[in-house]
Design an enzyme around this catalytic site. Structure first.
Site, PDB file in Angstrom:
ATOM      1  N   SER A  35      44.744   6.200 -16.311  1.00  0.00           N
ATOM      2  CA  SER A  35      45.341   6.538 -14.966  1.00  0.00           C
ATOM      3  C   SER A  35      44.802   5.423 -14.037  1.00  0.00           C
ATOM      4  O   SER A  35      44.192   4.480 -14.267  1.00  0.00           O
ATOM      5  CB  SER A  35      45.095   7.896 -14.548  1.00  0.00           C
ATOM      6  OG  SER A  35      45.882   8.216 -13.363  1.00  0.00           O
ATOM      7  N   ASN A  36      44.756   5.611 -12.588  1.00  0.00           N
ATOM      8  CA  ASN A  36      44.070   4.791 -11.642  1.00  0.00           C
ATOM      9  C   ASN A  36      43.756   5.606 -10.457  1.00  0.00           C
ATOM     10  O   ASN A  36      44.016   6.810 -10.270  1.00  0.00           O
ATOM     11  CB  ASN A  36      45.207   3.776 -11.232  1.00  0.00           C
ATOM     12  CG  ASN A  36      46.443   4.267 -10.426  1.00  0.00           C
ATOM     13  OD1 ASN A  36      46.397   4.803  -9.504  1.00  0.00           O
ATOM     14  ND2 ASN A  36      47.504   4.367 -11.368  1.00  0.00           N
TER      15      ASN A  36
END
Ligand code: CTP
Length: 225
Positions: A35-36
């Site tokens: 993810s981020n």
């Protein structure tokens, strides 16, 4: 004062606004994902600003800790593939589309059904590209739609953003310099808006709420040219 408020409320009266927000999660196994750090703040602020300006708003959100503002439709998604499905569907009837989501460009080729156990010292993970939602919408865009992308860049910010605007057939792109105190995980932002007619508008640093109102006004303005 009363007149100013009425004007603000009617800015997008009757318009359908679609906003994507937050990160996506690409699962490796049942307990791990790629993810981020996107918090979704910019997208949620845009959705709220559009609603206050009188629009009918659909927010398509990846996993965030934020509360969905009242009076709008929120569709929760997790992966880039889910966001692609929901966004391409909702875009069919949208007048303004703001794509703030930080969509993963890659996902694991295979998601394991069971938790992965550690073995060797090195591990190679095979990834495959996700579909570019914004580029897809750029290809399908109708003459009445305004498509706005977001470019978070660490270098050559304006050059990279302009190239994205052209490649993805956008009307506007919001160029964001990713550096400490700007873009991800902050409450303020300093951006430059680039337009498809070759012009640009640098904006001073402001809160994401204020920036959302400003972007909504700039989009409505560009649309009525
Ligand atoms: N975006 C999208 N779908 C993806 C990836 C990105 O809709 N699979 C949208 C984002 O919401 C954002 C814009 O595209 O509005 C910026 O995407 P980015 O990944 O930075 O652009 P790329 O063209 O993939 O460029 P690069 O990876 O070279 O930076």
């Amino acid at each position: 004062m009363f007149l100013a408020m009425t004007e603000k409320k009617s800015l997008l009266k009757g318009a359908k606004v679609l906003v994507t927000a937050g990160p996506t999660r690409e699962y490796i196994d049942p307990v791990r994902f790629l993810s981020n750090p996107s918090t979704g703040q910019m997208g949620y602020a845009l959705a709220q600003a559009a609603r206050l300006a009188g629009a009918k708003v659909t927010l398509i959100s990846g996993p965030t800790d934020l509360t969905v503002p009242k009076g709008l439709t929120c569709i929760d998604v997790v992966s880039a593939a889910e966001m692609y499905r929901e966004t391409t569907q909702a875009a069919k009837t949208a007048d303004y589309i703001f794509m703030t989501a930080a969509v993963a460009d890659y996902r694991p080729l295979r998601k394991l059904n069971q938790k992965m156990k550690k073995q060797a010292d090195d591990l190679t993970l095979r990834l495959t590209r996700t579909r570019d939602i914004l580029a897809t919408l750029g290809k399908r865009k109708t003459a009445e739609q305004l498509l706005i992308g977001f470019a978070a860049e660490t270098k050559a910010v304006l050059v990279n953003a302009r190239s994205k605007l052209e490649r993805k057939n956008l009307d506007m792109i919001v160029a964001n310099h990713v550096r400490p105190g700007n873009a991800f995980g902050t409450s303020t932002n300093e951006v430059t808006v680039l337009y498809s007619d070759g012009t640009k508008k640098p904006l001073p640093r402001m809160t994401k709420e204020r920036l959302a109102q400003k972007l909504m006004a700039l989009a409505a303005d560009y649309c009525s040219r």
